[in-house]
Design an enzyme around this catalytic site. Structure first.
Site, short mmCIF file in Angstrom:
data_model
loop_
_atom_site.label_atom_id
_atom_site.label_comp_id
_atom_site.label_asym_id
_atom_site.label_seq_id
_atom_site.Cartn_x
_atom_site.Cartn_y
_atom_site.Cartn_z
N ASP A 6 0.83 -0.70 -4.39
CA ASP A 6 -0.36 -1.24 -3.71
C ASP A 6 -1.54 -0.26 -3.71
O ASP A 6 -2.67 -0.66 -3.45
CB ASP A 6 -0.01 -1.63 -2.26
CG ASP A 6 1.08 -2.67 -2.18
OD1 ASP A 6 1.33 -3.33 -3.21
OD2 ASP A 6 1.68 -2.83 -1.11
N THR A 10 3.57 3.80 -3.99
CA THR A 10 3.36 2.38 -3.73
C THR A 10 2.47 1.78 -4.81
O THR A 10 1.43 2.34 -5.14
CB THR A 10 2.75 2.04 -2.36
OG1 THR A 10 2.46 0.64 -2.32
CG2 THR A 10 1.48 2.80 -2.02
O1 F6P Z 1 4.47 -2.98 -1.10
C1 F6P Z 1 4.77 -3.14 -2.44
C2 F6P Z 1 4.98 -4.58 -2.77
O2 F6P Z 1 5.34 -4.65 -4.14
C3 F6P Z 1 3.84 -5.51 -2.44
O3 F6P Z 1 2.83 -5.51 -3.40
C4 F6P Z 1 4.56 -6.82 -2.30
O4 F6P Z 1 3.85 -7.73 -1.50
C5 F6P Z 1 5.82 -6.41 -1.62
O5 F6P Z 1 6.07 -5.09 -2.02
C6 F6P Z 1 7.02 -7.24 -1.91
O6 F6P Z 1 8.07 -6.75 -1.16
P1 F6P Z 1 9.57 -7.16 -1.30
O7 F6P Z 1 10.08 -6.68 -2.62
O8 F6P Z 1 10.27 -6.48 -0.16
O9 F6P Z 1 9.60 -8.66 -1.17
#
Ligand code: F6P
Length: 457
Positions: free
Chosen positions: A182, A180
């Site tokens: 994050d 991740t």
């Molecule tokens: O969890 C990883 C992440 O890149 C976060 O930082 C971000 O808020 C989210 O995914 C975005 O998710 P998606 O691509 O599903 O909109």
């Protein structure tokens, strides 16, 4: 250890340690050892889950290349088309149909080569059919190893499934593969995917900072860059690496861990412009008001109930313009930051590969409900090795940026944070370039022939 696999019903307790069959901590491992040692050859299922990264395919590469070294124990490596959803629909990509060259190229290919998903398996009590379907599909294709490459939610799913498969008498070795951007998984020192985003945002704010510095005398005075990270400020903090000397960008970082204070922020912007002529700001998408609401939400929620974040940069920039009158530019790094394989951190690529490879070894060693974790060495010189974390301890826990990593005024990072971040962005691992552009893997994605009725979940 507990008798041949064919002997059904399985004993209720493990004959090795006496623990209950459904107790994953102990008895399940013994059951798995039995499974691994008595079966001729079993297949492995690998799935990518959640938001992808610049290096998740390096983990896939680690999984597949390592499995190919164990041809005596692992037959086929299947990858779920669009993650676990592919397993439900029996859409299993036969990676054995991909050449060694293509699999090797995954190491330097961003995003999720097999497709990822935001799909939450409910609890067994809420939706038995989904779990039973997974077991049915795994049985039909002789899958005994399940490697789930994702963040906290995915580790939770893998953990639940490990336990349930034992209870259902078809034990699967479930191993989590951390991922991740994050960087919010506990136990592991850092998460594959994060080092490369960290490098991208630090490089970007340094370069954009130089741009604004050149323009600020007569034009733009404020630049705002929005970064991802959800509720945790790891990515925003890493951008702070770019500021090595007084006056360097970024001058202000807005963290989700620090409640936004409008007056304090505007005062800081004003003093920064006065002192340096311009102000470069990094804002985390997860920045919150004192009441806990997000400064900006893009609207909508994903399958896990997470609010879709995004759009805080224009909001902040407009606030600065209204209150202080400065001309601004803003950028939302968005997918660019997590897809930026061209500037990936070599450390990150190596770690992503290593967790994939270790996950296969864990599964073959009979482990289940665990995840390879990155353990930082204690010495002054950065070192790391692979350790082991229980999925139960990893699932659904968000590790926030420690307060000690954030300066007292709440707008920058401390030396302690710098020491944590710096090794993670070390080294480059450029992809191959052709005609001036990076060359990425193109997979055939041949699906295995279906054996079951269509899934109508
Ligand atoms: O969890 C990883 C992440 O890149 C976060 O930082 C971000 O808020 C989210 O995914 C975005 O998710 P998606 O691509 O599903 O909109």
């Amino acid at each position: 250890i507990v008798g041949p696999l064919e002997s059904k019903p399985w004993p209720k307790t493990c004959q090795n340690c006496g623990a209950a069959r459904h107790s994953v901590n102990c008895a399940a491992s013994h059951f798995q050892i039995q499974v691994a040692s008595t079966m001729s050859k079993a297949n492995l299922f690998y799935a990518q889950s959640g938001g992808v990264t610049a290096v998740i395919n390096a983990s896939a590469c680690g999984v597949i290349e390592t499995a190919r070294k164990h041809k005596d124990k692992i037959g086929k490596v299947y990858a779920g088309l669009n993650g676990i959803v592919g397993a439900l629909h029996e859409e299993l990509i036969d990676t054995n149909k991909e050449s060694a060259k293509t699999i090797a190229a995954l190491r330097s290919t961003p995003a999720g080569a097999f497709g990822s998903c935001r799909y939450k398996l409910k609890s067994y009590a809420e939706n038995k059919r989904e779990y039973e379907r997974l077991i049915e599909v795994f049985k039909a294709h002789n899958i005994r190893y399940f490697l789930y490459n994702g963040g906290g939610d995915s580790q939770d799913t893998a953990n639940k499934f490990a336990q349930l498969s034992v209870e259902k008498g078809y034990p699967i070795n479930c191993i989590g593969v951390p991922k991740t951007v994050d960087n919010d998984l506990p136990i592991t020192d850092n998460c594959p995917g994060f080092g490369s985003v960290a490098k991208y945002v630090a490089v970007s704010i340094r370069e954009a900072g130089l741009d604004v510095a050149s323009m600020c005398a007569s034009s733009t005075k404020v630049f705002v860059m929005e970064v991802m990270g959800r509720h945790a400020g790891w990515i925003a903090g890493a951008a702070g690496l770019a500021a090595e000397q007084d006056g360097d960008a970024p001058h202000i970082i807005l963290f989700p861990e620090i409640a936004f204070n409008r007056e304090k922020f505007l005062k800081k912007v004003k003093s920064c412009v006065k002192k340096h002529g311009y102000c470069a700001i990094v804002v985390s998408e997860g920045v919150q008001n004192p009441d806990g609401s997000f400064l900006a939400e893009a609207g909508g929620k994903d399958a896990f109930g997470h609010a879709q974040l995004g759009g805080v940069a224009p909001f902040i920039a407009e606030m600065v313009k209204e209150e202080l009158g400065y001309k601004y530019h803003w950028a939302v790094a968005d997918y660019l930051q997590r897809a930026a394989r061209h500037i990936a951190s070599r450390t990150d690529v190596e770690q992503a590969y290593a967790v994939g490879a270790a996950a296969v070894e864990f599964a073959l060693a009979g482990k289940t409900a665990v995840m390879p974790a990155i353990i930082r060495g204690k010495g002054k010189k950065y070192s790391w090795k692979i350790g082991e974390a229980k999925l139960a301890d990893v699932a659904n826990v968000e590790k926030m940026l420690p307060r000690s990593y954030i300066s007292r005024d709440g707008f920058s990072i401390t030396e302690e944070a710098r020491q944590y971040f710096a090794p993670l962005v070390q080294g480059e691992d450029y992809p191959e370039y052709k005609n001036g552009l990076p060359q990425y893997a193109r997979l055939k994605k041949v699906l295995e022939k279906k054996k079951l009725k269509a899934w109508r979940g």
